[in-house]
Motif scaffolding. Structure first.
Motif, PDB file in Angstrom:
ATOM      1  N   THR A  51       0.834  -1.201   0.000  1.00  0.00           N
ATOM      2  CA  THR A  51       0.000   0.000   0.000  1.00  0.00           C
ATOM      3  C   THR A  51       0.873   1.257   0.000  1.00  0.00           C
ATOM      4  N   SER A  55       0.654   4.159  -2.821  1.00  0.00           N
ATOM      5  CA  SER A  55       0.350   5.538  -2.451  1.00  0.00           C
ATOM      6  C   SER A  55       1.417   6.487  -2.972  1.00  0.00           C
ATOM      7  N   LEU A  60      -0.026  10.165  -3.415  1.00  0.00           N
ATOM      8  CA  LEU A  60      -0.785  10.367  -2.173  1.00  0.00           C
ATOM      9  C   LEU A  60       0.103  10.343  -0.937  1.00  0.00           C
ATOM     10  N   LEU A  61       1.332   9.912  -1.095  1.00  0.00           N
ATOM     11  CA  LEU A  61       2.251   9.853   0.042  1.00  0.00           C
ATOM     12  C   LEU A  61       3.629  10.291  -0.439  1.00  0.00           C
ATOM     13  N   LYS A  62       4.058  11.412   0.092  1.00  0.00           N
ATOM     14  CA  LYS A  62       5.348  11.949  -0.350  1.00  0.00           C
ATOM     15  C   LYS A  62       6.469  11.045   0.147  1.00  0.00           C
ATOM     16  N   ASP A  80      -0.487  21.574  -5.465  1.00  0.00           N
ATOM     17  CA  ASP A  80      -1.540  20.651  -5.037  1.00  0.00           C
ATOM     18  C   ASP A  80      -2.794  20.765  -5.907  1.00  0.00           C
ATOM     19  N   SER A  84      -4.033  17.677  -8.054  1.00  0.00           N
ATOM     20  CA  SER A  84      -5.317  17.103  -7.660  1.00  0.00           C
ATOM     21  C   SER A  84      -6.236  16.961  -8.864  1.00  0.00           C
ATOM     22  N   ARG A  87      -4.918  14.170 -10.931  1.00  0.00           N
ATOM     23  CA  ARG A  87      -5.260  12.884 -10.325  1.00  0.00           C
ATOM     24  C   ARG A  87      -6.722  12.528 -10.610  1.00  0.00           C
TER      25      ARG A  87
END
Ligand SMILES: Nc1ncnc2c1ncn2[C@@H]1O[C@H](COP(=O)(O)OP(=O)(O)OP(=O)(O)O)[C@@H](O)[C@H]1O
Ligand SMILES: [Mg+2]
Lengths: 227, 398
Positions: A51, A55, A60-62, A80, A84, A87
């Protein structure tokens, strides 16, 4: 769209007792390349970092180290707002577990992703097609709390597909599904790859390997391409 | 499916959550709105009483009770009756610096057929009056004829109607403005009509009424001082120069009431602030906790393409809608309660109490609405900052 993860790693410091702060890796530095038209599988034990990797790849996860490029586009350097919107339009992400908005019905949940960047095109017909394809026809106006685990899962899959994304990330998309539905979902994702999508699937279903073009195995944070 | 409707759907469909927040918001609104209306009503009441006393000095018979009686009459509407000789009016002529003098004659209260309460009957001298007629609801420039009366605002009768006192009908020719004091239940009339009343009572066999004739005695005298003269000096001139009377400055008479009112206002203010601080903290904490509970929902929204800004806006919109709805409901409930129990509050309270007029009330409504909505927005802002500051990926892993 080619996704290039270069030297990506996720580390965290665990406060193990007094004063001893040890640095651990949820994802050890790794290079990964996802190409359009292919289905890549990521297999591995629970807690191995699947996961986390997904991400990072989906923006979704730097990551603590490394970069993720979508073609030449460094996603973690983007604003962002811009990313966004990107995405929303280009990435279909099916999270692990329950991921529906409780106050929206099945149809509304699916359409939410479409309406967020609505450019005038009405996606209702497309939504109905997906609802039909995933066997949710008689559940379209149900709220999430009125659905079974598998129905929730299928709704999340339909939502991820509504904007015809260029990249699909699916985190155990068939976890709650019976064999027939598992088949339907894998067929659908396979089909998407055929249409030019880059598809990444995290799964425990060894038997599904036949759908895969590339199979990665994750073990304690390190990723290996298996033959 | 319109994404603009999402905040509203979240509010309407999450009934328990919404109900909890709305209750906190109603407490906030009620304390602020109800408390400030209450304080304002007390201050209004005192202001109007001071204005209505209408004179610089009040002259009363020099016995221990008369001042207390007059205060009770003003503050509670309990009847007062005390008398002094009318010749005092002549003695006042000798005092320098007096501008206007007007005597009044108090009669034991009577049960009027209009009202559940006893009414105080006040005979006044129309020729010299400067404290009563200016407060007529509609100005009335005729002189009162026989058996014509002016009534306080709380008597449920109207101009042109008749009021029966001791079996005799009296014509209401004027109604006074509301004071929020005991004067609101009084009946005002001339000395001649007072005599008729006394006679009517006697005819009915009611003999407890004063044997004192309004031709011979008076109960109080209202005095205005000429410009350039010191009121306190004249008060002491009267007290030293005339036997059997007590002169008091109208303002001084009400200072103890004003002091009590200040204390009460202060205590209520502290109460309002305390409730506000606590309720505000509870509200912020509630929003904060709810954001924690909703973090997965928010993470999912980020996954499907909500930007941090859009997510923040969603949370803020929800909190502003809740704040606005809560304050409106709170204002309606509190307002209805305060205005419909107005008379009850008034009678249970031995302080002048006059609810603010429509315009002042509207100002309080507006201030309350803005403050409560603003507080909702602030709580939402704090929650929004919390919601967007976490890594979506971390929440999805949980
Ligand atoms: N910020 C963090 N703090 C503590 N532990 C972390 C953190 N981030 C990741 N981990 C650890 O990293 C490991 C990988 O987690 P991840 O959710 O990616 O596993 P997974 O392969 O998806 O497992 P599953 O199959 O159960 O979903 C876990 O053991 C987790 O405890
Ligand atoms: Mg996982």
């Amino acid at each position: 769209m080619v996704i290039n993860g270069k030297g990506i790693a996720v580390s965290y410091t665990k406060n193990a007792g007094k004063k001893i702060n040890s640095k651990s890796y949820a994802l050890k530095p790794v290079d990964i390349k996802i190409v359009p038209g292919e289905v890549s599988f990521i297999l591995g034990r629970s807690g191995s970092g699947k996961t986390t990797l997904l991400s990072v790849l989906a923006g979704l996860l730097k990551p603590s180290e490394g970069t993720v490029l979508y073609d030449a586009f460094d996603i973690y350097k983007e604003k962002d707002d811009d990313f966004s919107l990107f995405r929303n339009k280009n990435i279909g992400f099916i999270p692990q577990g329950q991921s529906l908005i409780q106050t929206l019905t099945v149809r509304e949940n699916i359409l939410l992703q479409a309406r967020l960047s609505d450019s005038g095109s009405d996606k209702s017909k497309k939504a109905d097609e997906l609802i039909n394809a995933l066997g949710l026809l008689d559940r379209a106006d149900y709220f999430p709390k009125e659905l079974s685990g598998g129905e929730i899962r299928r709704c999340a899959i339909a939502r991820a597909l509504i904007n015809d994304p260029k990249v699909i990330f699916a985190d155990e998309p068939t976890g709650d599904l019976d064999d027939d539905n598992t088949e339907i979902v894998f067929d659908l994702l396979r089909q998407k790859a055929k249409e030019g999508c880059a598809v990444v699937i995290v799964t425990h279903e060894e038997s599904a390997i036949r759908f895969a073009d590339a199979v990665y195995r994750m073990d304690a944070g390190s990723l290996k391409l298996s033959a | 499916m319109n994404i603009r409707k999402l905040p509203l759907k979240n509010i309407i469909l999450q009934k328990k959550r919404t109900a909890g927040l709305i209750i906190i918001l109603i407490v906030l609104t009620a304390s602020m709105f109800g408390g400030s209306i209450f304080i304002r009503s007390l201050n209004n009441g005192l202001d109007s009483l001071n204005q209505r006393l209408g004179s610089d000095i009040i002259l009363l018979p020099k016995d221990a009770e008369s001042e207390v009686d007059l205060k009770n009459l003003l503050l509670q509407g309990t009847p007062g009756y005390f008398y002094m000789d009318k010749s005092i009016l002549n003695e006042l002529e000798n005092i320098e610096g007096i501008d206007k003098i007007s005597p009044q004659y108090f009669l034991v209260s009577a049960n009027a057929d209009c009202c559940s309460v006893k009414v105080q009957i006040i005979g006044f001298d129309e020729k010299t009056d400067f404290t009563i007629k200016p407060w007529l609801h509609e100005s009335y420039d005729r002189e009162l004829s026989d058996n014509e009366i002016i009534v306080g605002s709380s008597l449920s009768t109207r101009v042109g109607h008749k009021l029966k006192l001791y079996g005799v009908e009296f014509l209401v020719v004027g109604k006074l403005e509301k004071t929020g004091t005991g004067l609101d239940t009084a009946v005002y009339t001339t000395g001649d009509t007072v005599k008729n009343l006394i006679k009517a009572a006697e005819d009915k066999g009611i003999s407890i009424l004063s044997k004192q004739n309004p031709d011979d005695v008076i109960s109080s005298v209202y005095i205005n001082v000429k410009k350039g003269y010191d009121i306190d000096n004249i008060v002491s001139d009267i007290n030293l120069g005339i036997d059997g009377v007590k002169a008091v400055r109208s303002k001084t008479m009400m200072t103890s009431t004003a002091d009590r009112l200040k204390t009460i206002s202060f205590l209520i203010s502290i109460l309002i602030v305390t409730i506000w601080v606590f309720a505000a903290l509870i509200l912020i904490a509630a929003f904060y906790m709810i954001t924690g509970e909703r973090k997965r929902e928010f993470a999912v929204l980020r996954v499907i393409g909500y930007s941090k800004k859009a997510l923040g806006r969603l949370i803020l919109t929800e909190s502003v809608i809740l704040g606005a709805a809560g304050s409106v409901i709170g204002i309606v409930i509190t307002g209805t309660a305060m205005y419909s129990f107005n008379i009850l509050i008034n009678s249970k309270l031995d302080l002048p109490y006059l609810v603010p007029n429509a315009i002042s009330t509207a100002v309080y409504v507006l201030i309350t609405f803005i403050s409560v909505t603003f507080l909702g927005a602030v709580s939402g802002m704090i929650s929004a900052l919390r919601a967007v500051s976490v890594d979506t990926g971390k929440i999805l892993r949980e």
